[in-house]
Design an enzyme around this catalytic site. Structure first.
Site, short mmCIF file in Angstrom:
data_model
loop_
_atom_site.label_atom_id
_atom_site.label_comp_id
_atom_site.label_asym_id
_atom_site.label_seq_id
_atom_site.Cartn_x
_atom_site.Cartn_y
_atom_site.Cartn_z
N GLY A 8 0.84 -1.21 0.00
CA GLY A 8 0.00 0.00 0.00
C GLY A 8 0.87 1.25 0.00
N GLY A 11 -0.38 4.93 -0.81
CA GLY A 11 -1.40 5.56 0.03
C GLY A 11 -0.83 6.74 0.81
CD GLN A 12 -3.17 10.61 5.05
OE1 GLN A 12 -3.92 9.73 5.48
NE2 GLN A 12 -3.11 11.80 5.59
CG LEU A 13 1.17 5.21 7.05
CD1 LEU A 13 1.93 6.27 7.85
CD2 LEU A 13 0.43 4.26 7.99
CG ASP A 34 -0.41 0.99 -4.22
OD1 ASP A 34 -0.40 1.51 -3.09
OD2 ASP A 34 -1.40 1.01 -4.99
CB ILE A 35 -3.69 -2.56 -5.83
CG1 ILE A 35 -4.53 -3.49 -6.69
CG2 ILE A 35 -4.33 -1.18 -5.69
CD1 ILE A 35 -5.82 -3.92 -6.02
CG ASP A 49 -5.24 -7.79 -5.51
OD1 ASP A 49 -5.33 -7.58 -4.27
OD2 ASP A 49 -6.22 -8.09 -6.22
CE1 TYR A 139 -9.91 1.33 7.90
CE2 TYR A 139 -10.70 2.83 9.58
CZ TYR A 139 -9.66 2.30 8.87
OH TYR A 139 -8.39 2.73 9.11
CE LYS A 143 -7.58 -0.79 9.53
NZ LYS A 143 -6.32 -1.32 8.98
#
Ligand code: SER
Length: 309
Positions: A8, A11-13, A34-35, A49, A139, A143
């Site tokens: 990932g 992404g943002q992080l 990443d995908i 993926d 979500y 989690k």
């Protein structure tokens, strides 16, 4: 030098964590994945993926990966648009990574949980590590289930998996996607463009937040802590700062006096209302010596400076 895989990484992080890990451990030792076929970062990149267990295992073997940071997920707001797909992705990818640990293919795993594990029954202020959870978003449910799976793999198979419940993360190097806390990034982008911002939450929605540098520092602290000092194998509460959209707007107005926010709450308001306002993270402070360093004025200044650049 250990070999690290970031899942990932666009992404943002992921974008920011990859950069910090590459600097710290050497760009030859950190692999982004990443995908999406395109990497946001310059460096070693594998399109993946993470639902594809075989593809994931092949990358881990090819690069002799020891530590995995598994950041791919569908966040709270987007998750509500497509519940089953979100559940499938969030759970399957985690189980694929935990299986790498069980099979001895990787030594250590980082997987983020979230304040979204808490729900409307949770005490709002100074929410305790062991406070009632009862999330009401897909979500949050994924989690919470993920936390239980981490504990299970640690107890049954000795998998060294580590986790924090991130608050909303605020950074200027990459955009978030699909979260309820995204307003706290979008608002800065509008301010530096001298535009007004239509906020999808009401002015008094107080939520736990954290500046990205603190989030990355916390992540590395946890990953470097001796395994036997970690008492929590579900996920650690983690606290940075808490603010409302109105307080953030006022802080931005110190630098941009003409900046205006229009409040237009949508379905995300109910999600925000179900989460705590402040978090008690004394376990993280005790077990791995966590201490946040960014408050609202310092974060605001860094965001504005970063985006102006
Ligand atoms: N930032 C996330 C979200 O808003 C919470 O972990 O979905």
């Amino acid at each position: 030098m250990k070999k690290i895989l970031v899942i990932g990484s666009n992404g943002q992080l992921g974008t920011e964590l990859f950069q910090v890990l590459s600097t710290k451990f050497g760009s030859k030792n950190v692999i982004a994945s990443d995908i999406s076929a395109y990497s946001q970062n310059n460096g070693l990149f594998e399109q993946l993926d993470a639902c594809d267990a075989q593809g994931l295992a092949a990358i881990v073997q090819r690069h002799k990966i020891q530590h995995v940071y598994h950041l791919a997920a569908i966040l709270s707001a987007k998750g509500e648009q497509n519940p089953v797909q979100s559940w499938d992705l969030n759970m399957k990818t985690l189980l694929n990574v935990l299986e790498l640990g069980r099979k001895g293919m990787v030594e250590r795993i980082f997987w983020p949980s979230s304040i979204a594990v808490f729900g409307p029954d949770t005490p709002k202020e100074q929410t305790d590590q062991h406070a009632v959870t009862n999330p009401n978003t897909v979500y949050g449910i994924s989690k919470l289930a993920g936390e239980k799976w981490c504990q299970y793999y640690f107890d049954k198979f000795g998998v060294d998996v580590r986790s924090v419940r991130y608050p909303g993360l605020v950074g200027h190097k990459a955009m978030p996607g699909g979260g309820t806390t995204d307003y706290a990034i979008e608002i800065f982008h509008k301010a530096v463009l001298n535009q007004s911002y239509d906020c999808f939450l009401g002015p008094e929605s107080s939520m736990p937040m954290m500046y990205m540098d603190d989030a990355i520092r916390a992540t590395l602290l946890l990953m470097e802590a001796p395994s036997n000092e970690l008492k929590i194998r579900t996920s650690y509460n983690l606290s940075g700062l808490s603010f409302t959209p109105a307080a953030l707007a006022a802080e931005i107005q110190i630098h941009y006096p003409n900046f205006q926010v229009n409040y237009k709450p949508d379905f995300r308001q109910a999600i925000a209302d179900s989460w705590p306002s402040t978090i008690d993270d004394q376990m993280a402070r005790m077990d791995w010596h966590w201490q946040q360093s960014f408050d609202l004025p310092k974060m605001t200044l860094e965001m504005l400076k970063g985006l102006q650049r």
